[in-house]
Design an enzyme around this catalytic site. Sequence first.
Site, PDB file in Angstrom:
ATOM      1  N   TYR A 185      -1.131  -5.295   0.117  1.00  0.00           N
ATOM      2  CA  TYR A 185      -0.597  -3.657   0.633  1.00  0.00           C
ATOM      3  C   TYR A 185       0.380  -3.165  -0.011  1.00  0.00           C
ATOM      4  CZ  TYR A 185      -1.522   0.608   3.968  1.00  0.00           C
ATOM      5  OH  TYR A 185      -0.617   1.760   5.059  1.00  0.00           O
ATOM      6  N   GLU A 238       3.946   2.744  -5.450  1.00  0.00           N
ATOM      7  CA  GLU A 238       3.735   4.627  -4.667  1.00  0.00           C
ATOM      8  C   GLU A 238       5.459   4.325  -5.416  1.00  0.00           C
ATOM      9  OE1 GLU A 238       1.585   4.876  -1.874  1.00  0.00           O
ATOM     10  OE2 GLU A 238       0.443   3.540  -2.586  1.00  0.00           O
TER      11      GLU A 238
END
Length: 337
Positions: A261, A268
């Site tokens: 995560y 991103e």
Amino acid sequence: AQGHGAKGDNIYEFEIEFLEPVEPKPVCRMTQRQLNITVQKKESNWWERLTKQEKRPLFLAPDFDRWLDESDAEMELKEKEEEKINKMKIESRVPKDPFKHLKKGYLIMYNLVQFLGFSWIFVNMTVRLFILGKGNMEIHLFPKMIGFLCLPDSFYDTFHTISDMMYFCQTLALMEIMNSLIGLVRSPLIPSVVQVFGRNFVLFVILGSLEEMQSKPVVFFIFYFWSISDLFRYPYYMLSCIGIEWKPLTWLRYTVWIPLYPLGGLAEAVCIVQSIPIFSETGKFSLGLPNPLNVTIQFPFVLQIYLIALFLGVFVNFRHLYKQRKQHLGPKKRKMK
């Protein structure tokens, strides 16, 4: 039985003639402290005494912690019947959902389709990574040195080979928000919104609108981190729909996200940072307001604000997943007697 007592090693034996017939094969269980023998009656009724002889043998003593006389047993049976009746009354008050099986079938199919989609992405990317292992040489010019970096060819064409399936899976993932809104699943709404809209923003707005970003190596890492985490998430939910819990899968579901995560969020963020100069140069998605304001909302400025929201979203989801992990994998609380 052979045992060591006060008089040394001895063979111990006893014989009991019960008042009425019993089952011929008793159940024996041995512990470090004692030998437990359970003898079942052939007919379930109350005996006046245990043995045929009226006088109880001297070596025999009742265990009053487990002793029940006829009145106690009737009370216990009555309590169980009342508890059963109360449970039936409560269940009858709860309205039965006529669409229960339909909803369950929909959730199973949804999670199955998503699992197959992300499995295809993961396997395709992994195979391409090994087949196209020999990559191109990138040259990076620095003020005082020249850097060489060799990356596999699969890093550059990830978007063109995987994007169609990723578009499908991430568009379908919008249903997770709807499922949470209508109460079809018990998942909180905010973490679902943060994850789905965060991924779709990167996929459709950043990568889908800029051809210059589609050949960046960071696309490979974004898609790979997304697919690995969902590779365990969707089959876990699918099995939960039919009441099956597979412990290795549960552990993977609530453990794999710990490294993936943050890495996915970092990938991103790198993608957004790399896109800011391109949006500045092209002016794409920048909004000019009409006179007399004559103000232009620059999309790169929006992306800079989104970067802050991205890390806040990572924190919110990380906190939510950590609580879930403690709930599913933490030490079980003992029930108070």
